[in-house]
Design an enzyme around this catalytic site. Structure first.
Site, PDB file in Angstrom:
ATOM      1  N   VAL A 178       6.137   3.540  -9.336  1.00  8.53           N
ATOM      2  CA  VAL A 178       7.081   4.553  -8.862  1.00  8.53           C
ATOM      3  C   VAL A 178       6.336   5.665  -8.114  1.00  8.53           C
ATOM      4  O   VAL A 178       6.793   6.141  -7.067  1.00  8.53           O
ATOM      5  CB  VAL A 178       7.920   5.123 -10.029  1.00  8.53           C
ATOM      6  CG1 VAL A 178       8.858   6.212  -9.538  1.00  8.53           C
ATOM      7  CG2 VAL A 178       8.702   4.012 -10.703  1.00  8.53           C
ATOM      8  N   CYS A 179       5.185   6.060  -8.621  1.00  8.03           N
ATOM      9  CA  CYS A 179       4.409   7.107  -7.946  1.00  8.03           C
ATOM     10  C   CYS A 179       3.943   6.630  -6.577  1.00  8.03           C
ATOM     11  O   CYS A 179       3.970   7.387  -5.601  1.00  8.03           O
ATOM     12  CB  CYS A 179       3.231   7.541  -8.805  1.00  8.03           C
ATOM     13  SG  CYS A 179       3.742   8.389 -10.325  1.00  8.03           S
ATOM     14  N   ALA A 180       3.528   5.380  -6.495  1.00  9.16           N
ATOM     15  CA  ALA A 180       3.119   4.834  -5.195  1.00  9.16           C
ATOM     16  C   ALA A 180       4.308   4.821  -4.236  1.00  9.16           C
ATOM     17  O   ALA A 180       4.183   5.217  -3.071  1.00  9.16           O
ATOM     18  CB  ALA A 180       2.547   3.428  -5.366  1.00  9.16           C
ATOM     19  N   LEU A 182       5.022   8.563  -3.102  1.00  5.71           N
ATOM     20  CA  LEU A 182       4.073   9.151  -2.153  1.00  5.71           C
ATOM     21  C   LEU A 182       4.005   8.363  -0.850  1.00  5.71           C
ATOM     22  O   LEU A 182       3.789   8.950   0.219  1.00  5.71           O
ATOM     23  CB  LEU A 182       2.706   9.306  -2.809  1.00  5.71           C
ATOM     24  CG  LEU A 182       2.691  10.294  -3.987  1.00  5.71           C
ATOM     25  CD1 LEU A 182       1.273  10.528  -4.478  1.00  5.71           C
ATOM     26  CD2 LEU A 182       3.373  11.609  -3.663  1.00  5.71           C
TER      27      LEU A 182
END
Length: 157
Positions: A44-46, A49
């Site tokens: 999810v963070c990838a 960003l």
């Protein structure tokens, strides 16, 4: 210190992925999107960003800088930056000072007692240095409303 809309954005000075100090004063007089994320190399963070990366031209066209902050060490953040070709600063808040100042500390993250991560959140800072918009997620898998972020940047002073 409060991190409410209309208040002065808390100042910070953190290490970037190369070990250089990056200060909120680098953003003086500019609009900024500050994205706090829980963990480098999580899917999810990838996605979050990389979506900001892919929208960078839109934000640049609005004279806005993007800065991402996590509690991960600068080496993990650097590998994450490189793996995802992220062209904006990824800062390490390993002391958790900034996440506490912005009121986005997430203690015992993912059931890990004693581990504090950054709550997935986005703050839009106007060129006057005030918080003009913020979004906080109570669920780590939620992604920010990117259209709302762009609208907030457009209307920020």
């Amino acid at each position: 210190m409060s991190a409410d809309v209309g208040s002065k954005a808390p100042a910070f000075s953190l290490l970037d992925t190369d070990g250089n100090e990056y200060s909120s004063s680098n953003l003086d007089g500019k609009k900024a999107v500050i994205a706090f994320f829980p963990a480098a190399f999580s899917g999810v963070c990838a996605e979050e960003l990389c979506t900001f990366r892919d929208s960078l031209a839109d934000f640049s066209g609005l004279d806005a800088e993007i800065v991402a902050i996590s509690t991960d060490g600068r080496f993990a953040n650097g590998a994450f930056r490189d793996a995802n070709n992220l062209p904006f600063p990824i800062l390490s808040d390993y002391t958790q000072t900034t996440i506490n100042d912005y009121e986005v500390a997430w203690p015992d993250f993912a059931g890990m007692d004693g581990y504090t991560a950054a709550q997935r959140s986005v703050f839009v800072i106007g060129s006057d240095g005030n918080i003009s918009w913020k979004w906080l997620s109570d669920v780590p898998s939620d992604l920010p409303p990117y259209d709302e972020v762009q609208s907030a940047v457009q209307s920020a002073s």
